[in-house]
Structure formats: structure tokens, C-alpha cells
Design a protein around this motif. Structure first.
Motif, mmCIF file in Angstrom:
data_model
loop_
_atom_site.group_PDB
_atom_site.id
_atom_site.type_symbol
_atom_site.label_atom_id
_atom_site.label_comp_id
_atom_site.label_asym_id
_atom_site.label_seq_id
_atom_site.Cartn_x
_atom_site.Cartn_y
_atom_site.Cartn_z
ATOM 1 N N ALA A 36 0.831 -1.206 0.000
ATOM 2 C CA ALA A 36 0.000 0.000 0.000
ATOM 3 C C ALA A 36 0.869 1.261 0.000
ATOM 4 O O ALA A 36 2.060 1.207 0.329
ATOM 5 C CB ALA A 36 -0.904 -0.015 1.230
ATOM 6 N N PRO A 37 0.266 2.406 -0.337
ATOM 7 C CA PRO A 37 1.034 3.656 -0.348
ATOM 8 C C PRO A 37 1.692 4.002 0.985
ATOM 9 O O PRO A 37 2.727 4.648 1.006
ATOM 10 C CB PRO A 37 -0.025 4.708 -0.720
ATOM 11 N N ASP A 38 1.130 3.525 2.095
ATOM 12 C CA ASP A 38 1.742 3.816 3.398
ATOM 13 C C ASP A 38 2.822 2.805 3.785
ATOM 14 O O ASP A 38 3.385 2.869 4.869
ATOM 15 C CB ASP A 38 0.666 3.877 4.489
ATOM 16 N N GLY A 39 3.096 1.842 2.887
ATOM 17 C CA GLY A 39 4.139 0.864 3.138
ATOM 18 C C GLY A 39 3.652 -0.430 3.762
ATOM 19 O O GLY A 39 4.402 -1.399 3.857
ATOM 20 N N SER A 40 2.410 -0.464 4.184
ATOM 21 C CA SER A 40 1.880 -1.705 4.757
ATOM 22 C C SER A 40 1.689 -2.743 3.655
ATOM 23 O O SER A 40 1.593 -2.398 2.476
ATOM 24 C CB SER A 40 0.559 -1.446 5.489
ATOM 25 N N THR A 41 1.665 -4.012 4.047
ATOM 26 C CA THR A 41 1.500 -5.085 3.069
ATOM 27 C C THR A 41 0.269 -5.913 3.410
ATOM 28 O O THR A 41 -0.075 -6.091 4.584
ATOM 29 C CB THR A 41 2.736 -6.006 3.029
ATOM 30 N N LEU A 42 -0.373 -6.397 2.354
ATOM 31 C CA LEU A 42 -1.538 -7.264 2.492
ATOM 32 C C LEU A 42 -1.333 -8.477 1.605
ATOM 33 O O LEU A 42 -0.976 -8.328 0.429
ATOM 34 C CB LEU A 42 -2.811 -6.532 2.078
ATOM 35 N N ASP A 43 -1.561 -9.661 2.160
ATOM 36 C CA ASP A 43 -1.436 -10.868 1.359
ATOM 37 C C ASP A 43 -2.766 -11.185 0.665
ATOM 38 O O ASP A 43 -3.745 -10.439 0.790
ATOM 39 C CB ASP A 43 -0.936 -12.039 2.200
ATOM 40 N N ARG A 44 -2.780 -12.283 -0.052
ATOM 41 C CA ARG A 44 -3.957 -12.681 -0.826
ATOM 42 C C ARG A 44 -5.201 -12.804 0.059
ATOM 43 O O ARG A 44 -6.278 -12.329 -0.291
ATOM 44 C CB ARG A 44 -3.647 -14.007 -1.520
ATOM 45 N N ARG A 45 -5.053 -13.440 1.202
ATOM 46 C CA ARG A 45 -6.185 -13.636 2.105
ATOM 47 C C ARG A 45 -6.755 -12.299 2.580
ATOM 48 O O ARG A 45 -7.974 -12.096 2.614
ATOM 49 C CB ARG A 45 -5.764 -14.504 3.286
ATOM 50 N N ALA A 46 -5.880 -11.358 2.918
ATOM 51 C CA ALA A 46 -6.332 -10.046 3.387
ATOM 52 C C ALA A 46 -7.030 -9.268 2.281
ATOM 53 O O ALA A 46 -8.047 -8.601 2.526
ATOM 54 C CB ALA A 46 -5.138 -9.255 3.926
ATOM 55 N N GLU A 109 -0.901 -20.099 -16.930
ATOM 56 C CA GLU A 109 -1.862 -19.006 -16.739
ATOM 57 C C GLU A 109 -1.166 -17.802 -16.115
ATOM 58 O O GLU A 109 -0.330 -17.961 -15.237
ATOM 59 C CB GLU A 109 -3.005 -19.455 -15.817
ATOM 60 N N TRP A 110 -1.544 -16.607 -16.553
ATOM 61 C CA TRP A 110 -1.000 -15.390 -15.965
ATOM 62 C C TRP A 110 -1.644 -15.149 -14.609
ATOM 63 O O TRP A 110 -2.858 -15.232 -14.459
ATOM 64 C CB TRP A 110 -1.251 -14.193 -16.875
ATOM 65 N N ARG A 111 -0.809 -14.855 -13.606
ATOM 66 C CA ARG A 111 -1.271 -14.540 -12.257
ATOM 67 C C ARG A 111 -0.580 -13.264 -11.781
ATOM 68 O O ARG A 111 0.598 -13.027 -12.063
ATOM 69 C CB ARG A 111 -0.933 -15.670 -11.273
ATOM 70 N N LEU A 112 -1.318 -12.470 -11.033
ATOM 71 C CA LEU A 112 -0.763 -11.264 -10.434
ATOM 72 C C LEU A 112 -0.046 -11.674 -9.156
ATOM 73 O O LEU A 112 -0.656 -12.222 -8.241
ATOM 74 C CB LEU A 112 -1.878 -10.267 -10.134
ATOM 75 N N VAL A 113 1.271 -11.435 -9.104
ATOM 76 C CA VAL A 113 2.049 -11.860 -7.940
ATOM 77 C C VAL A 113 2.335 -10.720 -6.970
ATOM 78 O O VAL A 113 2.516 -10.951 -5.779
ATOM 79 C CB VAL A 113 3.372 -12.556 -8.335
ATOM 80 N N MET A 114 2.359 -9.500 -7.483
ATOM 81 C CA MET A 114 2.629 -8.373 -6.607
ATOM 82 C C MET A 114 2.074 -7.097 -7.197
ATOM 83 O O MET A 114 2.042 -6.934 -8.418
ATOM 84 C CB MET A 114 4.124 -8.193 -6.386
ATOM 85 N N GLU A 115 1.630 -6.223 -6.320
ATOM 86 C CA GLU A 115 1.121 -4.917 -6.731
ATOM 87 C C GLU A 115 1.616 -3.907 -5.713
ATOM 88 O O GLU A 115 1.574 -4.149 -4.510
ATOM 89 C CB GLU A 115 -0.406 -4.993 -6.733
ATOM 90 N N GLN A 116 2.098 -2.773 -6.193
ATOM 91 C CA GLN A 116 2.581 -1.727 -5.303
ATOM 92 C C GLN A 116 2.040 -0.403 -5.807
ATOM 93 O O GLN A 116 2.116 -0.098 -6.990
ATOM 94 C CB GLN A 116 4.114 -1.716 -5.278
ATOM 95 N N CYS A 117 1.456 0.373 -4.901
ATOM 96 C CA CYS A 117 0.893 1.666 -5.271
ATOM 97 C C CYS A 117 1.481 2.761 -4.395
ATOM 98 O O CYS A 117 1.717 2.552 -3.202
ATOM 99 C CB CYS A 117 -0.631 1.657 -5.124
ATOM 100 N N SER A 118 1.729 3.902 -5.006
ATOM 101 C CA SER A 118 2.250 5.068 -4.306
ATOM 102 C C SER A 118 1.350 6.253 -4.615
ATOM 103 O O SER A 118 0.811 6.355 -5.727
ATOM 104 C CB SER A 118 3.665 5.405 -4.791
ATOM 105 N N PHE A 119 1.210 7.145 -3.656
ATOM 106 C CA PHE A 119 0.402 8.339 -3.906
ATOM 107 C C PHE A 119 1.040 9.164 -5.018
ATOM 108 O O PHE A 119 2.260 9.339 -5.065
ATOM 109 C CB PHE A 119 0.273 9.194 -2.642
ATOM 110 N N SER A 120 0.219 9.633 -5.925
ATOM 111 C CA SER A 120 0.696 10.450 -7.030
ATOM 112 C C SER A 120 1.077 11.825 -6.522
ATOM 113 O O SER A 120 0.424 12.358 -5.622
ATOM 114 C CB SER A 120 -0.391 10.568 -8.094
ATOM 115 N N GLY A 121 2.089 12.384 -7.115
ATOM 116 C CA GLY A 121 2.514 13.723 -6.724
ATOM 117 C C GLY A 121 1.694 14.832 -7.369
ATOM 118 O O GLY A 121 1.889 15.990 -7.099
ATOM 119 N N LYS A 122 0.750 14.455 -8.246
ATOM 120 C CA LYS A 122 -0.055 15.461 -8.953
ATOM 121 C C LYS A 122 -1.207 15.943 -8.125
ATOM 122 O O LYS A 122 -1.791 15.273 -7.367
ATOM 123 C CB LYS A 122 -0.556 14.898 -10.285
#
Length: 122
Positions: A36-46, A109-122
């Protein structure tokens, strides 16, 4: 391959807007991780618990600036800008984020293994 990955990332996006937990569950790898943008992590179950929560909803969302970068035959990175709003557990939120999705081919099959988001500076 680029169009397939663009379509899959779009399907992931629409699954969240539509609260389609089955699609999220199908596309997320067993070891999926969201940063997440605040650095916290969530796994698949969460992540699945959030999308299934009656208190979670997205009111609207858009993706733009989508770029797919294929890394060989079994990996790719999709980056995009996400803007949207919704609420979770009684708290409203507005997002303007830059996101990176890492896709991997697993058992054909294609699977999403990781996603990371940061707040945009705009």
C-alpha cells in the motif's frame, strides 16, 4: 502478449469496481502481495477479505497511463495511474496513485504476484 496482459490488468481493475471477488481470487497468485502507499503489506487472504467485506465499496475509478512491459515469456510489469473514491469500514477515501503490477505465468496461466501503489505527486 502485451494485449493479453493489458486485458488481464483491466479485468483486475473492473473486478474491484464490481466487487467481483471470484475474478480477484482467480487472477491473484497464491503468494500475491499488495504494498500500500503507506508501506503496509496485504497478502492474498487479506485482499480477498477486503473485497468481500460488506463495508467496502468503490464509488468510481479510472485507470490511465497504462504501460505494459514484457519481461521474457513468463513475466511482465504493468504500470498505470489509478484515480478513484470509495469507502471501507465507515471511512471514505479518495485515491490518486501510481501503481505497478507484476504478472507471472504460472502453470500456463498469468497470475498477479505483486502490486505496489504510491500516492501520485499530482
Amino acid at each position: 502478449m502485451t494485449s493479453v496482459l493489458r486485458d488481464l490488468s483491466e479485468r483486475w481493475f473492473w473486478a474491484w469496481l464490481d466487487k467481483d471477488a471470484a475474478t480477484v481470487e482467480r487472477l491473484a497468485a497464491e503468494d500475491y502481495l499488495y504494498v500500500a502507499p503507506d508501506g503496509s503489506t496485504l497478502d492474498r487472504r487479506a485482499i480477498l477479505a477486503i473485497i468481500c467485506s460488506p463495508s467496502y465499496r468503490l464509488d468510481h475509478g479510472t485507470r490511465s497511463e497504462v504501460v505494459v512491459r514484457v519481461l521474457g515469456h513468463e513475466a511482465a510489469v504493468v504500470r498505470h495511474r489509478y484515480e478513484g473514491a470509495g469507502s471501507f469500514e465507515g471511512a471514505s477515501f479518495m485515491d490518486d496513485q501510481r501503481c505497478v503490477m507484476v504478472w507471472e505465468k504460472q502453470a500456463g496461466e498469468w497470475r498477479l504476484v505483486m502490486e505496489q501503489c504510491s500516492f501520485s505527486g499530482k
